[in-house]
Motif scaffolding. Structure first.
Motif, PDB file in Angstrom:
ATOM      1  N   THR A  14       0.829  -1.211   0.000  1.00 34.76           N
ATOM      2  CA  THR A  14       0.000   0.000   0.000  1.00 34.76           C
ATOM      3  C   THR A  14       0.860   1.257   0.000  1.00 34.76           C
ATOM      4  OG1 THR A  14      -0.086   0.133   2.426  1.00 34.76           O
ATOM      5  CG2 THR A  14      -1.824  -1.142   1.326  1.00 34.76           C
ATOM      6  N   THR A  15       2.153   1.064   0.290  1.00 32.47           N
ATOM      7  CA  THR A  15       3.036   2.204   0.523  1.00 32.47           C
ATOM      8  C   THR A  15       4.395   1.961  -0.112  1.00 32.47           C
ATOM      9  OG1 THR A  15       1.920   2.584   2.633  1.00 32.47           O
ATOM     10  CG2 THR A  15       4.078   3.618   2.334  1.00 32.47           C
ATOM     11  N   PHE A  16       4.879   2.968  -0.796  1.00 31.30           N
ATOM     12  CA  PHE A  16       6.227   2.945  -1.360  1.00 31.30           C
ATOM     13  C   PHE A  16       7.090   3.955  -0.607  1.00 31.30           C
ATOM     14  CE2 PHE A  16       3.552   1.856  -5.050  1.00 31.30           C
ATOM     15  CZ  PHE A  16       4.206   0.737  -5.543  1.00 31.30           C
ATOM     16  N   TYR A  47       7.478   9.522 -13.606  1.00 30.74           N
ATOM     17  CA  TYR A  47       6.153   9.149 -14.103  1.00 30.74           C
ATOM     18  C   TYR A  47       5.542   8.042 -13.249  1.00 30.74           C
ATOM     19  CZ  TYR A  47       2.444   7.195 -16.938  1.00 30.74           C
ATOM     20  OH  TYR A  47       1.233   6.710 -17.354  1.00 30.74           O
ATOM     21  N   ALA A  48       6.351   7.047 -12.914  1.00 26.23           N
ATOM     22  CA  ALA A  48       5.858   5.937 -12.100  1.00 26.23           C
ATOM     23  C   ALA A  48       5.473   6.403 -10.700  1.00 26.23           C
ATOM     24  CB  ALA A  48       6.907   4.830 -12.033  1.00 26.23           C
ATOM     25  N   LEU A  49       6.270   7.286 -10.102  1.00 29.54           N
ATOM     26  CA  LEU A  49       5.941   7.826  -8.782  1.00 29.54           C
ATOM     27  C   LEU A  49       4.581   8.523  -8.824  1.00 29.54           C
ATOM     28  CD1 LEU A  49       9.438   9.305  -7.899  1.00 29.54           C
ATOM     29  CD2 LEU A  49       8.328   7.427  -6.670  1.00 29.54           C
ATOM     30  N   LYS A  50       4.407   9.388  -9.810  1.00 23.92           N
ATOM     31  CA  LYS A  50       3.157  10.141  -9.962  1.00 23.92           C
ATOM     32  C   LYS A  50       1.984   9.190 -10.232  1.00 23.92           C
ATOM     33  CE  LYS A  50       1.126  14.191 -10.555  1.00 23.92           C
ATOM     34  NZ  LYS A  50       0.643  14.807  -9.320  1.00 23.92           N
ATOM     35  N   GLY A  56      -3.602   5.956  -5.698  1.00 21.06           N
ATOM     36  CA  GLY A  56      -3.986   5.878  -4.294  1.00 21.06           C
ATOM     37  C   GLY A  56      -2.961   5.283  -3.352  1.00 21.06           C
ATOM     38  N   PHE A  57      -1.743   5.061  -3.826  1.00 16.37           N
ATOM     39  CA  PHE A  57      -0.701   4.518  -2.955  1.00 16.37           C
ATOM     40  C   PHE A  57      -0.099   5.629  -2.095  1.00 16.37           C
ATOM     41  CE2 PHE A  57      -1.063   1.329  -6.165  1.00 16.37           C
ATOM     42  CZ  PHE A  57      -0.775   0.137  -5.519  1.00 16.37           C
ATOM     43  N   LYS A 166      -3.616  -1.874 -11.346  1.00 19.36           N
ATOM     44  CA  LYS A 166      -3.716  -0.419 -11.273  1.00 19.36           C
ATOM     45  C   LYS A 166      -2.755   0.311 -12.207  1.00 19.36           C
ATOM     46  CE  LYS A 166      -5.292  -0.665  -6.519  1.00 19.36           C
ATOM     47  NZ  LYS A 166      -4.990  -0.386  -5.111  1.00 19.36           N
ATOM     48  N   TRP A 167      -2.068  -0.420 -13.059  1.00 21.44           N
ATOM     49  CA  TRP A 167      -1.142   0.229 -13.996  1.00 21.44           C
ATOM     50  C   TRP A 167      -1.937   0.691 -15.202  1.00 21.44           C
ATOM     51  CZ3 TRP A 167       3.311   2.491 -13.837  1.00 21.44           C
ATOM     52  CH2 TRP A 167       3.998   2.794 -15.019  1.00 21.44           C
TER      53      TRP A 167
END
Length: 175
Positions: A14-16, A47-50, A56-57, A166-167
């Motif tokens: 759920t969290t990075f 881009y991946a972070l955003k 919702g992560f 979710k990708w």
């Protein structure tokens, strides 16, 4: 007992949380004549972070570095929990856990060097770039095929989002 595939852990993330130098950058710094330290970050990682934030992560950065340009870049991507100057990263992790009521087993942390070790031993999914130090590789559940600053962050985020469907709104198991 059969060993779990690393992908099975991704279903519960759920969290990075990411380190900066050696993870979001290649670990190099360019020193200007005024003493400023310049870093290069990969826009595909950005881009991946955003994308993960938009999906919702939870997202945080815990770094020993102190350059405010890093904070500006990351906050510009929507990351509000940016811990810089973190020399005992477990303190920032514990602060983050309390602040957001997140369980350690639901966290993916990517680090690359010895200062990341205590945090990586405490969370559910420790991982690292391909060029991490041996001690970090030894405790990682996944070692990216990408080097730090060259898409390792994108690699792990994309895998988690794909496993969770979710990708970009789909999951294609053939990718």
């Amino acid at each position: 007992m059969e060993e779990k595939s690393y992908k099975e852990y991704l279903e519960h993330i759920t969290t990075f949380i990411f380190d900066v130098d050696g993870v979001l950058t290649d670990g190099s710094v360019t020193v200007t004549t005024s003493g400023e330290l310049l870093r290069v970050m990969n826009v595909k990682d950005g881009y991946a972070l955003k994308t993960a934030i938009n999906a919702g992560f939870n997202m945080a950065i815990i770094s020993g570095g102190t350059h405010e340009g890093v904070r500006i870049r990351l906050e510009g991507l929507g990351i509000s929990d940016v811990y810089l100057g973190a020399h005992n990263k477990i303190d920032q992790l514990n602060d983050y856990l309390r602040k957001h009521d997140v369980k350690a087993e639901n966290i993916l942390f990517m680090g690359d060097d010895i200062p990341d070790y205590p945090v990586m031993k405490h969370i559910g999914f420790p991982c690292c770039p391909q060029d991490a130090v041996p001690e970090i590789k030894a405790i990682s559940k996944y070692v990216s095929h990408k080097k730090g600053g060259y898409g390792a962050v994108r690699d792990v985020i994309e895998q988690v989002l794909k496993v969770q469907g979710k990708w970009n709104g789909y999951y294609d198991a053939t990718l």
